[in-house]
Design an enzyme around this catalytic site. Structure first.
Site, PDB file in Angstrom:
ATOM      1  N   LYS A 133       0.837  -1.195   0.000  1.00  0.00           N
ATOM      2  CA  LYS A 133       0.000   0.000   0.000  1.00  0.00           C
ATOM      3  C   LYS A 133       0.877   1.252   0.000  1.00  0.00           C
ATOM      4  O   LYS A 133       2.013   1.246   0.500  1.00  0.00           O
ATOM      5  CB  LYS A 133      -0.900  -0.047   1.245  1.00  0.00           C
ATOM      6  CG  LYS A 133      -1.984   1.006   1.311  1.00  0.00           C
ATOM      7  CD  LYS A 133      -2.863   0.729   2.527  1.00  0.00           C
ATOM      8  CE  LYS A 133      -3.989   1.757   2.662  1.00  0.00           C
ATOM      9  NZ  LYS A 133      -4.896   1.408   3.782  1.00  0.00           N
ATOM     10  N   MET A 182      -6.153   8.140   3.345  1.00  0.00           N
ATOM     11  CA  MET A 182      -6.559   6.761   3.665  1.00  0.00           C
ATOM     12  C   MET A 182      -7.796   6.738   4.564  1.00  0.00           C
ATOM     13  O   MET A 182      -7.977   5.819   5.349  1.00  0.00           O
ATOM     14  CB  MET A 182      -5.416   5.969   4.309  1.00  0.00           C
ATOM     15  CG  MET A 182      -4.143   5.947   3.491  1.00  0.00           C
ATOM     16  SD  MET A 182      -2.889   4.831   4.128  1.00  0.00           S
ATOM     17  CE  MET A 182      -2.579   5.564   5.740  1.00  0.00           C
ATOM     18  N   SER A 208      -9.437   1.627   2.561  1.00  0.00           N
ATOM     19  CA  SER A 208      -8.485   2.418   1.812  1.00  0.00           C
ATOM     20  C   SER A 208      -7.417   1.594   1.077  1.00  0.00           C
ATOM     21  O   SER A 208      -6.632   2.149   0.309  1.00  0.00           O
ATOM     22  CB  SER A 208      -7.777   3.405   2.756  1.00  0.00           C
ATOM     23  OG  SER A 208      -7.057   2.739   3.777  1.00  0.00           O
ATOM     24  N   ILE A 229      -7.787   0.985   9.754  1.00  0.00           N
ATOM     25  CA  ILE A 229      -8.099   1.807  10.925  1.00  0.00           C
ATOM     26  C   ILE A 229      -9.603   1.885  11.164  1.00  0.00           C
ATOM     27  O   ILE A 229     -10.058   2.287  12.223  1.00  0.00           O
ATOM     28  CB  ILE A 229      -7.490   3.215  10.794  1.00  0.00           C
ATOM     29  CG1 ILE A 229      -7.442   3.950  12.139  1.00  0.00           C
ATOM     30  CG2 ILE A 229      -8.240   4.040   9.753  1.00  0.00           C
ATOM     31  CD1 ILE A 229      -6.676   5.257  12.113  1.00  0.00           C
ATOM     32  N   GLY A 230     -10.380   1.483  10.138  1.00  0.00           N
ATOM     33  CA  GLY A 230     -11.835   1.452  10.282  1.00  0.00           C
ATOM     34  C   GLY A 230     -12.457   0.408   9.369  1.00  0.00           C
ATOM     35  O   GLY A 230     -13.670   0.374   9.190  1.00  0.00           O
ATOM     36  N   GLY A 231     -11.571  -0.410   8.785  1.00  0.00           N
ATOM     37  CA  GLY A 231     -12.029  -1.426   7.835  1.00  0.00           C
ATOM     38  C   GLY A 231     -11.222  -1.432   6.552  1.00  0.00           C
ATOM     39  O   GLY A 231     -11.598  -2.090   5.579  1.00  0.00           O
ATOM     40  N   SER A 232     -10.109  -0.724   6.535  1.00  0.00           N
ATOM     41  CA  SER A 232      -9.373  -0.477   5.295  1.00  0.00           C
ATOM     42  C   SER A 232      -8.681  -1.685   4.688  1.00  0.00           C
ATOM     43  O   SER A 232      -8.242  -1.628   3.544  1.00  0.00           O
ATOM     44  CB  SER A 232      -8.337   0.631   5.516  1.00  0.00           C
ATOM     45  OG  SER A 232      -8.975   1.864   5.690  1.00  0.00           O
TER      46      SER A 232
END
Length: 535
Positions: A133, A182, A208, A229-232
């Site tokens: 990434k 992101m 992301s 960090i939230g589903g990336s």
């Protein structure tokens, strides 16, 4: 004359395309038309790839390593094949942010020479191409995170994980596209534009880590690394039907990676592998953890990869909906099918009410904009880059004070304790739930990260995996007159288009408790066996 942010972005896009060798540019006469939505068959059907290139890029990790280490295959040939396939994927999906093609071939040749001279591989990943990434720093390469002002600002040091992978013998050959900072669930930014899904180019590849998911689904990478960090990690994996592991913070090294919200630690970002098989996910996890990364990253925990026996029968809580948004019809059908198959296999399934999920999501949203988006504004400002519409909550954010932030963190800590108590009292092995409400979705319509974000607040280990079910426009028609859970739910259900997602894979998510990465992987293996899906 001062260049505008648009000028800088256009020049960066041109430079990226120019880094692709002419012989890897897809000829006009075989370029898939825009009307061809699924381009995953292009490498096989176009005649643009040699038999050897297809052989290398369709092999699984154990075969690649065995063939290279036995000297049957040259690492340089494998690196070149994956580089070419990644270059083609970029031309069809806009998935890359940086290329390292000359460096990758030089590195692979060095590895071949070393093996020839010594008879020993450098490490367990000797010769394996690995994609990264965009936020993983590699000396001499940009890590823009989609920000125009970070174009032409090459890294002066490597991310710790990069050094770990290089020491293990990996070949790094591309970095992949992300959304701005992101912090959007679709991979789109003002620098590179939008990454599309190779399974259906009208749909998102998620975010992301959406550049990674597109590349892997196309076969341009056998192993990629993203962040979450939230589903990336899990959202893009679900949008493209691949596997990923979201670890708890501290299992894999995160030091020296770049962030659009540097210093935000109320919810920690983690990195993890993305791949076509669960075996490949476990391969990455074992080798990274067993390299003792805690000697390089002060926040990495000194925990080696531990063998775990989860038994043949699991007790799983199932979340049918998170109390905020009901999954769209293909996801509901996949979850129902999974529950029925697992019950037939003798597993105990209990309903798990989404208590505290709304509160967790409220906290997540507040943590992300607690600085009033000053971090993002400061990065946008040098070139007058505007906020994208997807980042409206940041554009409207107001900074909170230290005391208020402490109160939010205290609420988070209490929520984590309450959730753990409830989990322990229920005697669960894990939780089965949707990864997202969607079997992917049209561009611009991904609106809810509640099924992933809650487990970032809790810092639980999670695997997203393809369920074996595919969206079907006849079986998964929109339902009318159903009671919705929220304004967001009403919007998502109204926008659901069964025809648009027809044929797309549907993923589910298996959650273990904190720092139980080994158990999450082992339970997923048992679940896949029950579903009759290959690991």
């Amino acid at each position: 004359m001062t260049r505008t942010w648009q000028d800088i972005a256009k020049a960066k896009q041109t430079a990226l395309l120019d880094s692709i060798p002419p012989e890897w540019r897809v000829p006009t006469d075989i370029m898939p038309p825009d009307s061809q939505l699924d381009v995953t068959g292009f490498p096989r059907d176009s005649g643009f790839f040699t038999k050897d290139e297809l052989k290398y890029t369709t092999a699984k990790i154990p075969e690649i390593l065995q063939q290279i280490h036995s000297k049957a295959w040259k690492a340089v040939d494998v690196a070149q094949a994956f580089s070419k396939r990644a270059a083609v994927c970029h031309q069809l999906t806009n998935c890359l942010s940086e290329t390292l093609f000359p460096e990758a071939l030089e590195r692979a040749k060095f590895l071949d020479d070393h093996l020839q001279k010594t008879g020993e591989p450098i490490g367990p990943l000797h010769g394996l191409p690995v994609s990264l990434k965009d936020n993983f720093n590699i000396i001499g390469k940009d890590s823009t995170l989609g920000f125009v002002s970070w174009v032409g600002v090459p890294a002066t040091y490597n991310t710790v994980l990069v050094d770990v992978l290089l020491k293990a013998g990996a070949v790094l050959y591309v970095k992949t596209n992300v959304p701005t900072a992101m912090m959007i669930a679709e991979s789109v930014n003002n620098t590179f534009g939008r990454t599309v899904n190779p399974l259906n180019r009208k749909l998102t590849s998620g975010g992301s880590s959406g550049g990674e998911s597109a590349l892997i689904a196309f076969g341009g990478s056998v192993l990629g690394v993203g962040t979450d960090i939230g589903g990336s990690l899990r959202i893009p994996a679900a949008c493209t039907g691949i596997f990923t592991l979201r670890p708890s913070f501290g299992r894999f090294p995160t030091a020296n990676a770049k962030s659009g919200l540097a210093g935000q630690e109320a919810v920690n970002s983690v990195n993890g592998p993305m791949a076509r098989t669960l075996d490949d996910i476990e391969f990455f996890a074992k080798n990274v953890v067993n390299s003792e990364p805690w000697k390089l990253d002060p926040k990495c925990l000194p925990i080696s990869w531990r063998p775990v026996d989860v038994g043949r029968k699991l007790r799983l809580g199932v979340i049918w909906n998170d109390g905020i948004v009901v999954p769209t019809p293909p996801v509901r059908r996949a979850l129902k099918h999974a529950v029925e198959k697992l019950q037939e296999a003798g597993h105990e399934i209990v309903d798990w009410e989404p208590e505290l999920h709304q509160e967790a999501m409220d906290l997540l949203a507040q943590f992300f904009v607690a600085d009033g988006a000053k971090s993002v504004r400061d990065i946008l400002a040098p070139v007058d880059e505007p906020f994208r519409e997807e980042m409206l909550p940041y554009a409207q954010a107001k900074e909170i004070g230290v005391h208020e932030m402490w109160q939010l963190q205290a609420k988070r800590s209490k929520l984590c304790k309450d959730y753990l108590d409830r989990w322990s009292q229920a005697g669960l092995d894990g939780i089965l739930c949707p990864t997202t409400p969607f079997a992917s979705v049209e561009h611009g319509k991904f609106k809810h990260v509640g099924y992933t974000g809650v487990f970032n607040i809790l810092d639980y280990s999670a695997v997203s995996f393809p369920s074996g079910i595919y969206a079907d426009s006849e079986l998964d028609k929109a339902e009318t007159g159903i009671k919705t859970l929220s304004q967001m739910d009403a919007q998502i259900q109204a926008e659901y288009n069964a025809g648009a997602v027809h044929g797309m894979p549907v993923s589910l998510q298996l959650i273990a408790s904190r720092l139980e990465e080994e158990k999450a992987v082992a339970m997923t293996r048992v679940v896949l066996e029950g579903l009759g899906v290959a690991a």
